[in-house]
Design a protein around this motif. Structure first.
Motif, PDB file in Angstrom:
ATOM      1  N   ASN A 136       2.950   3.273  13.293  1.00  0.00           N
ATOM      2  CA  ASN A 136       1.762   2.888  12.527  1.00  0.00           C
ATOM      3  C   ASN A 136       1.068   1.690  13.203  1.00  0.00           C
ATOM      4  O   ASN A 136       1.605   1.092  14.142  1.00  0.00           O
TER       5      ASN A 136
ATOM      6  N   GLU B 101       6.432  -4.687  10.907  1.00  0.00           N
ATOM      7  CA  GLU B 101       5.341  -4.794   9.931  1.00  0.00           C
ATOM      8  C   GLU B 101       5.296  -6.203   9.331  1.00  0.00           C
ATOM      9  O   GLU B 101       4.223  -6.780   9.144  1.00  0.00           O
TER      10      GLU B 101
ATOM     11  N   SER C  58       0.809  -1.224   0.000  1.00  0.00           N
ATOM     12  CA  SER C  58       0.000   0.000   0.000  1.00  0.00           C
ATOM     13  C   SER C  58       0.842   1.274   0.000  1.00  0.00           C
ATOM     14  O   SER C  58       0.291   2.377  -0.004  1.00  0.00           O
TER      15      SER C  58
ATOM     16  N   HIS D 109       2.158  -8.852   9.718  1.00  0.00           N
ATOM     17  CA  HIS D 109       1.475  -9.364   8.532  1.00  0.00           C
ATOM     18  C   HIS D 109       1.591 -10.895   8.466  1.00  0.00           C
ATOM     19  O   HIS D 109       0.620 -11.603   8.161  1.00  0.00           O
TER      20      HIS D 109
ATOM     21  N   ILE E 284      -5.322  -5.781   4.373  1.00  0.00           N
ATOM     22  CA  ILE E 284      -4.843  -5.363   5.696  1.00  0.00           C
ATOM     23  C   ILE E 284      -3.393  -4.899   5.678  1.00  0.00           C
ATOM     24  O   ILE E 284      -2.903  -4.370   6.679  1.00  0.00           O
ATOM     25  N   ASP E 285      -2.711  -5.039   4.546  1.00  0.00           N
ATOM     26  CA  ASP E 285      -1.391  -4.410   4.396  1.00  0.00           C
ATOM     27  C   ASP E 285      -1.484  -2.924   4.742  1.00  0.00           C
ATOM     28  O   ASP E 285      -0.509  -2.318   5.203  1.00  0.00           O
ATOM     29  N   LYS E 286      -2.668  -2.336   4.520  1.00  0.00           N
ATOM     30  CA  LYS E 286      -2.845  -0.890   4.733  1.00  0.00           C
ATOM     31  C   LYS E 286      -2.674  -0.450   6.186  1.00  0.00           C
ATOM     32  O   LYS E 286      -2.492   0.738   6.433  1.00  0.00           O
ATOM     33  N   VAL E 287      -2.742  -1.384   7.138  1.00  0.00           N
ATOM     34  CA  VAL E 287      -2.497  -0.948   8.528  1.00  0.00           C
ATOM     35  C   VAL E 287      -1.093  -0.368   8.683  1.00  0.00           C
ATOM     36  O   VAL E 287      -0.824   0.392   9.616  1.00  0.00           O
ATOM     37  N   LYS E 288      -0.205  -0.715   7.747  1.00  0.00           N
ATOM     38  CA  LYS E 288       1.170  -0.180   7.794  1.00  0.00           C
ATOM     39  C   LYS E 288       1.219   1.318   7.462  1.00  0.00           C
ATOM     40  O   LYS E 288       2.260   1.955   7.623  1.00  0.00           O
ATOM     41  N   THR E 289       0.108   1.838   6.968  1.00  0.00           N
ATOM     42  CA  THR E 289       0.071   3.262   6.581  1.00  0.00           C
ATOM     43  C   THR E 289      -0.818   4.099   7.506  1.00  0.00           C
ATOM     44  O   THR E 289      -0.958   5.294   7.291  1.00  0.00           O
TER      45      THR E 289
ATOM     46  N   ALA F  44       0.405  -1.352  12.253  1.00  0.00           N
ATOM     47  CA  ALA F  44       1.041  -2.676  12.185  1.00  0.00           C
ATOM     48  C   ALA F  44       2.099  -2.784  13.280  1.00  0.00           C
ATOM     49  O   ALA F  44       2.191  -3.804  13.980  1.00  0.00           O
ATOM     50  N   GLU F  45       2.884  -1.715  13.430  1.00  0.00           N
ATOM     51  CA  GLU F  45       3.928  -1.701  14.464  1.00  0.00           C
ATOM     52  C   GLU F  45       3.304  -1.782  15.860  1.00  0.00           C
ATOM     53  O   GLU F  45       3.802  -2.490  16.743  1.00  0.00           O
TER      54      GLU F  45
END
Lengths: 218, 218
Positions: free
Chosen positions: B47, A50, A40, A54, B26-31, B49-50
Motif C-alpha cells: 500500500n 504504516e 480507515s 504516519h 491521510i490514514d487512508k494511504v494505508k488502504t 503508506a508502506e
C-alpha cells in the motif's frame, strides 16, 4: 536468509550491495503488526511501516508545537529508523508489562544484526539515531517520543477505543502513559488530554474501578 | 466524511483541529494498493503508506549517489507527501496507458481537497512539495523520482518479477521506464541496469518479441 545469498548482491559493488541488503531486510517492517487498528480500515491492525509513515507525517505537520527548537531532519531520520529493531524483537505493547521484560536486550541484538548489514559508517549513523530516540534526552528525541504516543492515541480514539478497549486498559493507565506527550510538547498535551477525557466519557477505556479480572493487563 | 464531523475537532483550537483532520484523512494511504508485491509477504500488494516509508528509507541510505548536491530534508518531505493525492485519484500503474489518462486532473482535484484540510500556510507548503516532486526539475525532485522507480523495481526483482510478470510487461518497457533513474543518479542506474539484465535473463519480464495478445499493457 544470509545477506550474501540475496540474488542482486553479486551484481553490485560491495558498498551498494550492503546498502541494498539492508533496504531489502527492512521490507519486513511491513509484516510486524502493532496493537492499534487502522482508522480507515479498523478490521486490520497497523504494521510498523504504516506506523512509521504516519508518525513521520505527524511530526512534519506538528513540529511547531515542540517545546524546544528541533532539527526536523534529525527527527524524521529517527522516526524512520526507530522500529526497525522490531523485525527481530517484535512489537511490545506498552500496556503489557510482560512484553517489556527483556525488550532492551532483544532490541540491542536486533540492532546489531540489522544495522550491521549496512556499511560501517552508515551502521554507526543509524545506530546513533536509534540510541538517541531510545534515550529521549535530546529535544528531537523528546519531541519524537511525544508524537510516537500521539499516533496510536489518534488511531485508538478514531476506532472507538481500538486497542484500549480490546485489552481493557484503564483510564488512569492511558493517562499515565500518554502524559509523557508533555515532555516533548506541553501545548499538544494540554489539548490532547481533553480528547482523552472525551474518550473516557465515551467508554473507550475501562473505568478505573473495574475489577482486576476484567483487564488483560492491569 | 466532512472534516467538521470528526469527533475530536470540536475539542481542539481551530489550527490544531485542521492539522489533525488532515493527519486523520491521510490514514487512508494505508488502504491504497499499488501493483507491486511486498518482498517479505508476496501474497500481499504493497500500500501507499508502506511504499512511502520504504522509499524514504531508500532515499536516506542512498543519498550519496545523487548526481547533484541535495537537501535531504526537502527530499524526505516530498517523498512523504507525494502519493497522498492517490487517496482520491487512485494508484496509476505506470505501464498502463489507460490509467494515465486524466491522471493529472484527478490528482489536482485531490490535492485541492486533501491539502486544503490543512491551515493555509501548511497547505501552501505541502502543495509546493507535491508540485516540485511532480515537475522533476530540481535536484531534489530528480533524485526522488529515481528512487521512486528503484523502490518498486527492488520489490519486483525480489518477488520473481512481481507486477512485471503478472501484467506481462516487456523487457524494453521495463528498461525504458527505469532508465529515468539515471536522471537522478547515473551511478545507481549503471549498477541497477545490470540487475534488470539479470531479471530479464531469469524470465521476470516478458520477452520483447512476445505476441501482443500475451501482454496486458503493451
Amino acid at each position: 536468509m544470509e545477506p550474501s545469498s540475496l540474488p542482486a548482491s553479486r551484481l553490485l559493488p560491495e558498498r551498494l550491495a550492503r546498502q541494498m541488503n539492508f533496504l531489502i531486510e527492512i521490507d519486513k517492517v511491513k509484516t510486524i503488526l502493532r496493537q492499534n487498528r487502522i482508522i480507515s480500515d479498523p478490521e486490520r491492525r497497523e504494521n510498523d511501516a504504516e506506523h512509521m509513515y504516519h508518525f513521520a507525517m505527524m511530526a512534519m505537520v506538528l513540529a511547531e508545537y515542540a517545546n524546544e527548537p528541533i532539527d526536523l531532519l534529525r527527527v524524521l531520520k529517527m522516526i524512520l529508523v526507530h522500529d526497525i529493531v522490531e523485525i527481530d524483537a517484535g512489537d511490545a505493547f506498552i500496556y503489557d508489562p510482560q512484553a517489556l521484560v527483556g525488550k532492551r536486550d532483544r532490541e540491542e541484538r536486533a540492532a546489531d544484526r540489522i544495522f550491521g548489514l549496512l556499511p560501517d559508517d552508515q551502521e554507526c549513523e543509524v545506530r546513533e539515531l536509534w540510541e538517541e530516540f531510545e534515550a529521549e534526552e535530546t529535544p528531537e528525541a523528546r519531541f519524537a517520543a511525544s508524537i510516537d504516543r500521539l499516533q496510536p492515541l489518534m488511531c485508538n480514539y478514531h476506532t472507538a477505543g481500538g486497542a484500549w478497549r480490546e485489552h481493557g486498559i484503564t483510564r488512569s493507565k492511558v493517562f499515565e502513559r500518554n502524559s509523557k506527550i508533555a515532555r516533548g510538547s506541553t501545548e499538544l498535551w494540554t489539548h490532547i488530554s481533553r480528547v482523552l477525557e472525551d474518550a473516557a466519557t465515551q467508554g473507550y477505556m475501562a473505568p478505573d474501578k473495574a475489577q482486576a479480572g476484567s483487564e488483560s493487563f492491569s
